[in-house]
Design an enzyme around this catalytic site. Structure first.
Site, PDB file in Angstrom:
ATOM      1  CG  HIS B 191      37.274 -54.763-155.109  1.00  0.00           C
ATOM      2  ND1 HIS B 191      37.112 -55.866-155.910  1.00  0.00           N
ATOM      3  CD2 HIS B 191      37.960 -53.867-155.851  1.00  0.00           C
ATOM      4  CE1 HIS B 191      37.660 -55.632-157.086  1.00  0.00           C
ATOM      5  NE2 HIS B 191      38.177 -54.431-157.081  1.00  0.00           N
ATOM      6  CB  CYS B 192      42.493 -53.886-152.373  1.00  0.00           C
ATOM      7  SG  CYS B 192      43.821 -52.695-152.188  1.00  0.00           S
ATOM      8  N   PRO B 193      41.367 -51.727-154.976  1.00  0.00           N
ATOM      9  CG  PRO B 193      40.766 -49.488-155.222  1.00  0.00           C
ATOM     10  CD  PRO B 193      40.683 -50.639-154.286  1.00  0.00           C
TER      11      PRO B 193
END
Lengths: 144, 374
Positions: B191-193
């Protein structure tokens, strides 16, 4: 047809049960369904017919996900046009999904519906299962 | 939509199941209920925009920061440095810079806005069926059953499939449940913020192209800002350059680019390695295919050579979205009628009809709305 149909006959028969044909992950993440014949369908359907349906489905999905010159070409062309090309044309996968939908409709009309069964397109279930709905056998009915 | 009644009277051979009709009772019911699109009742923690066309994670603050950093740095570059360099060196510099910038922005938006490959949750019937199968396998005991796993052999490697208690499915291989978005995602990478979304099967290639092009862009800007400062220093002397520059702008760029170069280039290198060995970040961090786990432990998904792995990840067919964001919710969900009781027949049949209609409708609805399936 000069038969009279009561209101009950016009309604669809009740759903008696549902059978779920799960995914077969033996060859990785590609979309394949198990060809094992579910015992609940024993009274309604031929084993061979069922296997044929599932095998054709598996072949269609395999073709959709196939890696080869054609899919690479499509991928590169799409990248070069910044994916705007998909505003005018469908991806190969989408074309195959339409073909699969037609196949399922065809199978339902020819084989499954006359036996009181209904195949649900796996895409409606997130490609997790092939759902086969078993309808109650109607003794008073317009069918067999 | 034609009435199914006359059809079922005509074609009595398969009147039990009608694959594309509706009863007269159905039509007035459907006209009364307002149609809602499916994204409105999506069970995951996602945000939707543009009536379901755009899909992002719940926390998007860092994504806006990414956008601001890119826009401000490029803005400064084009406004100040390009004017000087286009004249002194070559006008190709702003052109190449512009192309890179547009590519970076395009891939970023594509990564952030598309469905990463979310697996829809199991329908109630499916979940019940799975529970029954698990109970049969475990033997119904009074106490809480152990965690549910299924083993499958893929290319000679034993892989454990875990049961997801939230989505009520056995996760396909390489899928993982993202706790931030509360969804199971196919081929879950991470999950890439920074892009405000999960990176999974459907947007991994855009993510990779984003970080690769961003590396080139940061190196490009870094190099030419330094060149600009050096050229000006030759003309006027370094201290004059410092005094003249408005708000010390070159140094903002230098600082941003310096830190970005190390992190982004490093990340690109890491993902290049992942792609060439056909692994996900998730698998690499856990060491799923590392030989340390066992003598015969190997990656069953790798095609054997680097070229095929790269082609498969970047140029392979793009699967369509499995969650039907822009489809319409049907008024009833299909439920199984109790086997002996005929009283609930109407409810079941109506929902079954609506379900069958939804199959036809959703299919035909989807083709014009291609944006929804991306």
């Amino acid at each position: 047809m000069a038969e009279t149909h009561s209101l009950q006959d016009l309604q669809q028969p009740a759903v008696s049960s549902k059978v779920f044909v799960q995914r077969d992950y033996g060859s990785g993440t590609t979309c394949r369904f198990q060809t094992k014949f579910p015992s609940e369908l024993d009274s309604r359907l031929d084993k061979q017919q069922f296997e044929e349906t599932i095998q054709t489905l598996n072949n269609l999905y395999a073709e959709a996900e196939k890696l080869g010159g054609k899919s690479y070409l499509e991928g590169c062309l799409a990248c070069l046009t910044a994916y705007t090309i998909f505003l005018c044309m469908e991806t190969h996968y989408e074309k195959m999904l339409k073909k699969i939908a037609r196949f399922i409709k065809d199978q339902n009309e020819k084989i499954y519906a006359p036996r009181g069964l209904l195949l649900t397109d796996p895409i409606e279930r997130g490609l997790r299962v092939v759902e086969i709905t078993i309808f109650e056998d109607r003794s008073v009915g317009s069918g067999r | 939509m034609h009435l199914g009644v006359s059809e079922s009277m005509r074609e009595c051979e398969y009147s039990q199941i009608s694959t594309r009709s509706s009863t007269p009772m159905e039509t007035p019911y459907k006209k009364r209920a307002p149609k809602k699109r499916k994204w409105r009742s999506f069970p995951g923690r996602n945000k939707f925009y543009c009536n379901g066309r755009i899909m992002m994670a719940k926390q998007t603050g860092v994504f806006y920061l990414t956008l601001v950093l890119i826009l401000v740095t490029c803005g400064l570059f084009f406004t100040f440095d390009c004017r000087f360099l286009a004249v002194e060196l070559t006008p190709a510099i702003p052109v190449i810079g512009g192309v890179l910038f547009l590519f970076v922005l395009g891939t970023l938006l594509r990564t952030s806005f598309s469905d990463p490959g979310v697996l829809p949750r199991a329908s109630p019937d499916e979940a019940a069926d799975l529970e029954r199968q698990i109970d049969v396998a475990n033997g119904s005991t009074g106490y809480r059953p152990p965690p549910r796993t299924k083993e499958v052999v893929i290319n000679g490697q034993t892989v454990k499939l875990k049961y997801c208690f939230t989505c009520k499915i056995f996760r396909p291989p390489r899928a993982s449940h993202c706790s931030l978005c509360d969804n199971c995602v196919e081929r879950f990478d991470h999950h890439c913020p920074w892009v405000g979304n999960c990176v999974g099967r459907r947007n991994y290639r855009f993510f990779y192209m984003f970080i690769l092009s961003l590396s080139f862009l940061t190196i490009f800007i870094f190099a030419f800002v330094i060149t600009h400062i050096i050229l000006r220093s030759h003309q006027n002397g370094f201290l004059t350059v410092l005094k003249d520059s408005p708000a010390r702008y070159p140094f903002t760029e230098v600082v941003v680019c310096f830190f970005s170069v190390w992190s982004i280039v490093g990340l690109s290198g890491f993902h290049t390695y992942l792609i060439s060995s056909n692994q996900t970040t998730n698998e690499d961090i856990k060491g799923s295919w590392s030989s340390k786990r066992g003598k015969d432990n190997h990656n069953p998904y790798s095609y054997g050579n680097i070229f095929t792995n790269c082609c498969a990840a970047l140029c392979g067919p793009l699967p369509p979205s499995l969650i039907d964001r822009r489809g319409f919710i049907q008024s009833d969900t299909p439920q199984l009628a109790p086997p002996t009781n005929g009283i609930t027949m109407y409810g079941a049949t109506q929902s079954q009809q609506s379900h069958m209609i939804s199959s036809a409708e959703c299919r035909t609805y989807q083709s014009p709305a291609r944006g929804g399936r991306r």
